[in-house]
Design a protein around this motif. Structure first.
Motif, PDB file in Angstrom:
ATOM      1  N   LYS A 160      10.130 -13.753 -19.774  1.00  0.00           N
ATOM      2  CA  LYS A 160       9.623 -13.551 -18.415  1.00  0.00           C
ATOM      3  C   LYS A 160       8.707 -12.340 -18.287  1.00  0.00           C
ATOM      4  O   LYS A 160       7.940 -12.243 -17.322  1.00  0.00           O
ATOM      5  N   LEU A 161       8.769 -11.429 -19.245  1.00  0.00           N
ATOM      6  CA  LEU A 161       8.074 -10.155 -19.086  1.00  0.00           C
ATOM      7  C   LEU A 161       6.557 -10.269 -19.005  1.00  0.00           C
ATOM      8  O   LEU A 161       5.940  -9.544 -18.205  1.00  0.00           O
ATOM      9  N   PRO A 162       5.903 -11.135 -19.808  1.00  0.00           N
ATOM     10  CA  PRO A 162       4.440 -11.225 -19.661  1.00  0.00           C
ATOM     11  C   PRO A 162       4.005 -11.544 -18.238  1.00  0.00           C
ATOM     12  O   PRO A 162       3.073 -10.927 -17.707  1.00  0.00           O
ATOM     13  N   LYS A 163       4.679 -12.493 -17.605  1.00  0.00           N
ATOM     14  CA  LYS A 163       4.341 -12.856 -16.229  1.00  0.00           C
ATOM     15  C   LYS A 163       4.696 -11.734 -15.266  1.00  0.00           C
ATOM     16  O   LYS A 163       3.950 -11.442 -14.321  1.00  0.00           O
ATOM     17  N   ILE A 215      15.979  -1.196 -20.096  1.00  0.00           N
ATOM     18  CA  ILE A 215      16.791  -2.258 -20.674  1.00  0.00           C
ATOM     19  C   ILE A 215      18.131  -1.665 -21.091  1.00  0.00           C
ATOM     20  O   ILE A 215      18.184  -0.666 -21.817  1.00  0.00           O
ATOM     21  N   SER A 216      19.212  -2.253 -20.631  1.00  0.00           N
ATOM     22  CA  SER A 216      20.548  -1.741 -20.944  1.00  0.00           C
ATOM     23  C   SER A 216      21.031  -2.305 -22.271  1.00  0.00           C
ATOM     24  O   SER A 216      21.000  -3.514 -22.498  1.00  0.00           O
ATOM     25  N   LYS A 247      18.725 -11.322 -28.365  1.00  0.00           N
ATOM     26  CA  LYS A 247      17.785 -11.509 -27.262  1.00  0.00           C
ATOM     27  C   LYS A 247      17.407 -10.172 -26.629  1.00  0.00           C
ATOM     28  O   LYS A 247      16.255  -9.974 -26.222  1.00  0.00           O
ATOM     29  N   VAL A 248      18.367  -9.250 -26.546  1.00  0.00           N
ATOM     30  CA  VAL A 248      18.068  -7.941 -25.968  1.00  0.00           C
ATOM     31  C   VAL A 248      17.102  -7.176 -26.875  1.00  0.00           C
ATOM     32  O   VAL A 248      16.137  -6.562 -26.392  1.00  0.00           O
ATOM     33  N   MET A 249      17.350  -7.212 -28.173  1.00  0.00           N
ATOM     34  CA  MET A 249      16.443  -6.535 -29.107  1.00  0.00           C
ATOM     35  C   MET A 249      15.051  -7.149 -29.041  1.00  0.00           C
ATOM     36  O   MET A 249      14.034  -6.444 -29.112  1.00  0.00           O
ATOM     37  N   GLU A 250      14.981  -8.464 -28.877  1.00  0.00           N
ATOM     38  CA  GLU A 250      13.700  -9.147 -28.729  1.00  0.00           C
ATOM     39  C   GLU A 250      12.972  -8.664 -27.471  1.00  0.00           C
ATOM     40  O   GLU A 250      11.750  -8.470 -27.482  1.00  0.00           O
ATOM     41  N   SER A 251      13.720  -8.440 -26.405  1.00  0.00           N
ATOM     42  CA  SER A 251      13.119  -7.970 -25.154  1.00  0.00           C
ATOM     43  C   SER A 251      12.584  -6.548 -25.291  1.00  0.00           C
ATOM     44  O   SER A 251      11.516  -6.218 -24.763  1.00  0.00           O
ATOM     45  N   LYS A 271       0.838  -1.194   0.000  1.00  0.00           N
ATOM     46  CA  LYS A 271       0.000   0.000   0.000  1.00  0.00           C
ATOM     47  C   LYS A 271       0.876   1.248   0.000  1.00  0.00           C
ATOM     48  O   LYS A 271       1.736   1.415   0.860  1.00  0.00           O
ATOM     49  N   GLY A 272       0.650   2.097  -0.963  1.00  0.00           N
ATOM     50  CA  GLY A 272       1.421   3.325  -1.084  1.00  0.00           C
ATOM     51  C   GLY A 272       2.456   3.289  -2.191  1.00  0.00           C
ATOM     52  O   GLY A 272       2.967   4.337  -2.597  1.00  0.00           O
ATOM     53  N   LEU A 273       2.791   2.107  -2.702  1.00  0.00           N
ATOM     54  CA  LEU A 273       3.748   2.009  -3.798  1.00  0.00           C
ATOM     55  C   LEU A 273       3.044   2.314  -5.116  1.00  0.00           C
ATOM     56  O   LEU A 273       2.056   1.667  -5.460  1.00  0.00           O
ATOM     57  N   LYS A 274       3.558   3.287  -5.846  1.00  0.00           N
ATOM     58  CA  LYS A 274       2.931   3.708  -7.102  1.00  0.00           C
ATOM     59  C   LYS A 274       3.615   3.114  -8.328  1.00  0.00           C
ATOM     60  O   LYS A 274       2.960   2.873  -9.342  1.00  0.00           O
ATOM     61  N   THR A 275       4.928   2.918  -8.238  1.00  0.00           N
ATOM     62  CA  THR A 275       5.683   2.431  -9.399  1.00  0.00           C
ATOM     63  C   THR A 275       6.621   1.316  -8.983  1.00  0.00           C
ATOM     64  O   THR A 275       7.384   1.464  -8.017  1.00  0.00           O
ATOM     65  N   LEU A 276       6.546   0.205  -9.714  1.00  0.00           N
ATOM     66  CA  LEU A 276       7.502  -0.884  -9.545  1.00  0.00           C
ATOM     67  C   LEU A 276       8.247  -1.035 -10.861  1.00  0.00           C
ATOM     68  O   LEU A 276       7.660  -1.425 -11.868  1.00  0.00           O
ATOM     69  N   ALA A 277       9.528  -0.695 -10.854  1.00  0.00           N
ATOM     70  CA  ALA A 277      10.331  -0.682 -12.075  1.00  0.00           C
ATOM     71  C   ALA A 277      11.458  -1.700 -11.983  1.00  0.00           C
ATOM     72  O   ALA A 277      11.741  -2.248 -10.919  1.00  0.00           O
ATOM     73  N   MET A 278      12.089  -1.939 -13.120  1.00  0.00           N
ATOM     74  CA  MET A 278      13.218  -2.864 -13.150  1.00  0.00           C
ATOM     75  C   MET A 278      14.222  -2.390 -14.184  1.00  0.00           C
ATOM     76  O   MET A 278      13.847  -1.917 -15.250  1.00  0.00           O
ATOM     77  N   THR A 279      15.520  -2.513 -13.851  1.00  0.00           N
ATOM     78  CA  THR A 279      16.584  -2.317 -14.822  1.00  0.00           C
ATOM     79  C   THR A 279      17.221  -3.667 -15.096  1.00  0.00           C
ATOM     80  O   THR A 279      17.624  -4.366 -14.162  1.00  0.00           O
ATOM     81  N   THR A 280      17.309  -4.033 -16.363  1.00  0.00           N
ATOM     82  CA  THR A 280      17.742  -5.372 -16.752  1.00  0.00           C
ATOM     83  C   THR A 280      18.591  -5.311 -18.011  1.00  0.00           C
ATOM     84  O   THR A 280      18.485  -4.370 -18.803  1.00  0.00           O
ATOM     85  N   ASN A 281      19.433  -6.327 -18.204  1.00  0.00           N
ATOM     86  CA  ASN A 281      20.199  -6.390 -19.452  1.00  0.00           C
ATOM     87  C   ASN A 281      19.407  -7.024 -20.585  1.00  0.00           C
ATOM     88  O   ASN A 281      19.869  -7.055 -21.724  1.00  0.00           O
ATOM     89  N   GLY A 282      18.226  -7.543 -20.286  1.00  0.00           N
ATOM     90  CA  GLY A 282      17.331  -8.009 -21.339  1.00  0.00           C
ATOM     91  C   GLY A 282      17.610  -9.383 -21.896  1.00  0.00           C
ATOM     92  O   GLY A 282      16.885  -9.844 -22.786  1.00  0.00           O
TER      93      GLY A 282
END
Length: 403
Positions: A181-184, A195-196, A216-220, A164-175
Motif C-alpha cells: 500500500k505504501l507506493p499509493k 513501523i512497529s 512482511k514487516v521487514m519487507e515494509s 492548508k497549513g498541514l506540514k507533515t502527514l505521518a503514520m504509525t503501522t505494524n507493517g
C-alpha cells in the motif's frame, strides 16, 4: 488569574524567541522532581533559574513557534493550554481494529470494539481535522488499531495532505500490509512513517503478536527505504527477558540504511499480563549501546521531542530512546489525540475524554466545535503522574507513543 496567564504567555514567547534565535541552546527540566532547577547557557553566559523565575517552570513547556505564528495576537486562534504549551501535533486513530494481537497490548481474544455506526466517518474525520489544522496543528499522525486496514486509507491521506497549513502527514503501522500500500499512500501525501517491530527473530514475533508476519514487516521497512522515506522510523518496545538481547542487532539496522531505531520503554498496565519487572530503563538500554558502539553523539532535540536522539559515527541512520516511564516528557507536550469513536484526549496518558462526535452529529457548527476543542486544551494538566490510568479507560488496548 489574568496576571498568571500573561506571565505564562510571556514566558512562552521569551523561550520560543530564544530557541528560534539560537540563543537558547540547552533546555532541561527534571519534571519528575519537585523543583525545577534549570541552568541555561545564553551566548556563553550562565543564567540560573532564579533569574528567570517567571519562565523557568515553562521553559520546555512551549513548542517552538514557526515564523507564521510568532505574533502574539494570533494566540487566541492557537491551541494553547494554561501552561503556555502550544499544541501543533494531532494523532488520529482511524480504527480500533488490528490484524495482530500483541501480548502487551491486548488479550488474545481482542477487546470489545465500538460498533461501526459510532465510529467517525471519513467526512467527519476531515471536518474535525480541518478545525484542528485551522487552530495551528501542523502535524497529523494516523494510528489505530492498525490504520492500514481501513479501506479508505488512501482517500483519507489524500484529503488530509491537501489541508492548508498541514506540514507533515505521518503514520504509525505494524507493517503487515504496508509494503503493497505504501507506493499509493506516498502518492496521496503520506510524508513520514513509523513501523512497529519488537523483535528480529520470526519465532519471537509470532509468540509476541500471536500471528505470523515478521517477513512482511521487514519487507515494509525495506520498501519504505526504497521509496525514499528518510528516516524510516522503527518503534521497538524493549522487554526484559524477551528482546533485551536484541538491542545491538536493532542498532545494526542503522549502519547501512537511513533507519531511526526508537527504543521505547515498556509500559505495564492492568490489562496486560506483563508486570513492571519487564521494564528495561533507558539508562540500561543506553549503556548496552554505548558498550558496543563507539562515538555515540547526542543530537539536539526540539523542546517538544519525546525521544532522546543519537547518531553513531559511520551509521546512515540514528538511534533514539523514548523514556515513557523513567523520564517522562510532560513539560514539552504538544500532542493531542482523536480516537476512532470521536472522543478527544488532551493527554495520551490521562483517562479524560471529550466527545466531538456527539455535538458534531447533533448539528454543532464549526465555531461551537472549535470552542469545545479549545476548552478541553485549556483544562490540560501540567503533567500526568498516574501513568497507568490510561489502562483503566474504556477497555482500550495499550497506547504507545513512539511517534
Amino acid at each position: 488569574m489574568a496576571l498568571a496567564t500573561n506571565m505564562r504567555r510571556n514566558a512562552c514567547l521569551v523561550t520560543n524567541w530564544l530557541v528560534a534565535s539560537g540563543k537558547l541552546n540547552f533546555l532541561s527540566v527534571g519534571f519528575e522532581h519537585a523543583s525545577y532547577s534549570i541552568i541555561r547557557k545564553t551566548n556563553g553566559l550562565r543564567i540560573f533559574g532564579d533569574q528567570l523565575e517567571a519562565s523557568r517552570t515553562y521553559a520546555t513547556s512551549c513548542a517552538k513557534l514557526s515564523d507564521e505564528i510568532q505574533k502574539e495576537n494570533s494566540d487566541s486562534n492557537m491551541l494553547v493550554d494554561s501552561f503556555g504549551r502550544m499544541h501543533t501535533y494531532l494523532r488520529i486513530s482511524l480504527t480500533e481494529r488490528c490484524n495482530l494481537r500483541c501480548q502487551y497490548c491486548m488479550p488474545a481474544e481482542g477487546v470489545d470494539l465500538t460498533s461501526t455506526p459510532k465510529l467517525l466517518t471519513r467526512n467527519e474525520i476531515m471536518r474535525l481535522a480541518n478545525l484542528f489544522v485551522s487552530s495551528g496543528v501542523n502535524k497529523i499522525r494516523l494510528t489505530g488499531g492498525e490504520p492500514t486496514i481501513r479501506k479508505d486509507i488512501e482517500d483519507i491521506c489524500l484529503e488530509l495532505s491537501n489541508l492548508k497549513g498541514l506540514k507533515t502527514l505521518a503514520m504509525t503501522t505494524n507493517g503487515i500490509v504496508l509494503a503493497r500500500k505504501l507506493p499509493k499512500l506516498k502518492e496521496c501525501g503520506l510524508s513520514a512513517i513509523n513501523i512497529s517491530l519488537d523483535t528480529l527473530v520470526p519465532a519471537k514475533f509470532e509468540f509476541m503478536t500471536r500471528r505470523k508476519g515478521h517477513e512482511k514487516v521487514m519487507e515494509s521497512i525495506n520498501a519504505a527505504v526504497d521509496l525514499g522515506y528518510n528516516p524510516v522510523k522503527v518503534n521497538c518496545v524493549i522487554m526484559r527477558g524477551f528482546n533485551d538481547d536484541e538491542i545491538c542487532n536493532f542498532v545494526e539496522l542503522t549502519r547501512e540504511k537511513p533507519i531511526n531505531i526508537r527504543f521505547i520503554e515498556f509500559m505495564p498496565f492492568d490489562g496486560n499480563v506483563w508486570n513492571v519487572k519487564k521494564l528495561v530503563p533507558y539508562s540500561e538500554i543506553l549503556q548496552t549501546v554505548t558498550k558496543n558502539f563507539v562515538n555515540l553523539t547526542r543530537l539536539g532535540d526540539h523542546p517538544t521531542e519525546t525521544a532522546k536522539n543519537f547518531r553513531i559515527d559511520g551509521h546512515q541512520g540514528t538511534v533514539s530512546f523514548i523514556t515513557s516511564m523513567t523520564e517522562h516528557f510532560c513539560a514539552g507536550c504538544n500532542r493531542l489525540r482523536l480516537l476512532a469513536d470521536g472522543n478527544f484526549k488532551v493527554c495520551l496518558f490521562g483517562p479524560s475524554e471529550v466527545s466531538l462526535r456527539d455535538p458534531l452529529r447533533q448539528g454543532a457548527d464549526d465555531n461551537e466545535l472549535r470552542e469545545i476543542i479549545h476548552a478541553a486544551v485549556r483544562r490540560k494538566k501540567a503533567s500526568h503522574a498516574g501513568m497507568f490510568d490510561i489502562a483503566k479507560t474504556a477497555n482500550r488496548p495499550m497506547i504507545h507513543i513512539g511517534g
